[in-house]
Design an enzyme around this catalytic site. Structure first.
Site, PDB file in Angstrom:
ATOM      1  N   GLY A  13      41.879  89.249   9.540  1.00  0.00           N
ATOM      2  CA  GLY A  13      41.223  89.919   8.930  1.00  0.00           C
ATOM      3  C   GLY A  13      40.165  89.243   8.427  1.00  0.00           C
ATOM      4  CB  SER A  14      37.875  86.342   9.256  1.00  0.00           C
ATOM      5  OG  SER A  14      37.300  86.834  10.568  1.00  0.00           O
ATOM      6  CG  LEU A  94      42.718 104.528  16.778  1.00  0.00           C
ATOM      7  CD1 LEU A  94      41.609 104.173  15.769  1.00  0.00           C
ATOM      8  CD2 LEU A  94      44.050 104.522  15.936  1.00  0.00           C
ATOM      9  CG  ASN A 108      35.732  98.217  17.497  1.00  0.00           C
ATOM     10  OD1 ASN A 108      36.334  97.454  16.698  1.00  0.00           O
ATOM     11  ND2 ASN A 108      35.515  97.780  18.764  1.00  0.00           N
ATOM     12  CG  HIS A 110      33.452  94.407  22.007  1.00  0.00           C
ATOM     13  ND1 HIS A 110      34.773  94.382  22.520  1.00  0.00           N
ATOM     14  CD2 HIS A 110      32.777  93.904  23.200  1.00  0.00           C
ATOM     15  CE1 HIS A 110      35.011  94.198  23.777  1.00  0.00           C
ATOM     16  NE2 HIS A 110      33.876  93.561  23.911  1.00  0.00           N
ATOM     17  CG  ASP A 146      35.148  98.047  23.832  1.00  0.00           C
ATOM     18  OD1 ASP A 146      35.321  98.303  22.557  1.00  0.00           O
ATOM     19  OD2 ASP A 146      35.558  97.103  24.417  1.00  0.00           O
ATOM     20  CD  GLU A 175      33.454  88.998  15.830  1.00  0.00           C
ATOM     21  OE1 GLU A 175      34.164  89.452  15.134  1.00  0.00           O
ATOM     22  OE2 GLU A 175      33.280  88.391  17.102  1.00  0.00           O
TER      23      GLU A 175
END
Ligand code: GRF
Length: 196
Positions: A13-14, A94, A108, A110, A146, A175
């Site tokens: 969870g960073s 999902l 999202n 990636h 993606d 990120e």
């Protein structure tokens, strides 16, 4: 009215922490729920320490779609009046039905310069192909893996003695800057992608 954001995690969870800190500091949206599909992950402890409501919903089906799992999480999202979902290291695919319900409101991150290196093992493939540049991409989620509209992208150099671990860490650091900044732009309705 501030948008309410749910962050989906499966591990450390960073990215979730960087998103929450940015929302706390800049107030463009409210982190309202952290959802994990795995129990006992350190990301849940980090979310608790940040005082975000957490839930863990474990799927019955590990690899394929799991409609019971998705109906449970959908109820939770509605109960918490969530507007936007951020997938942040969420390792469960999902279904199209679920993604369609959230279309335009599910993001999202990636760890590659999409459209290159979709899917898993991106850093391994980047090194194998002797790329000199890699990076990370924030995109809208669609039912094609993606492939959704790119909202933000940041480049990172690949250095001569890099290993998978060293590239991964360099990309992850980026990120942590790109995802919060892109979410802020998205919430403020800015349509030009964030490029770093
Ligand atoms: C990140 O590299 C992200 O790009 C990928 O999974 C990793 C999650 O890391 N999808 P963390 O759980 O946010 O620390």
């Amino acid at each position: 009215m501030k948008k309410k954001v749910a962050i989906f995690i499966s591990g450390g969870g960073s990215n979730m922490v960087s998103l929450v800190e940015k929302m706390y500091n800049s107030q463009f949206a409210w982190p309202s729920l952290v959802l994990s599909n795995k129990k006992n992950v350190s990301g849940l402890e980090k979310a608790n320490a940040l005082k975000i409501p957490t839930i863990c919903v474990e799927p019955d089906e590990v690899n394929g779609f799991d409609l019971r799992f998705e109906s449970v999480i959908q109820k939770e999202l509605l109960n918490h009046r969530i507007d936007i979902i951020c997938l942040a290291g969420f390792l469960k695919v999902l279904s199209k039905g679920f993604v369609d319900k959230w279309q335009g409101n599910i993001l999202n991150i990636h760890p590659s310069l999409l459209p290159k290196y979709k899917g898993l093992h991106t850093h391994e493939r980047v090194l194998k192909n002797n790329e000199i540049l890699t990076g990370c991409t924030v995109h809208e989620v669609t039912h094609k893996l993606d492939c959704g509209r790119i909202l933000g992208q940041a480049t990172v150099p690949v250095l001569p003695n890099d290993t998978v671990q060293s590239v991964k860490l360099r990309v992850l650091e980026k990120e942590h800057v790109l995802y919060p900044k892109t979410l802020e732009h998205f919430c403020l309705g800015k349509s030009i992608p964030v490029i770093m």
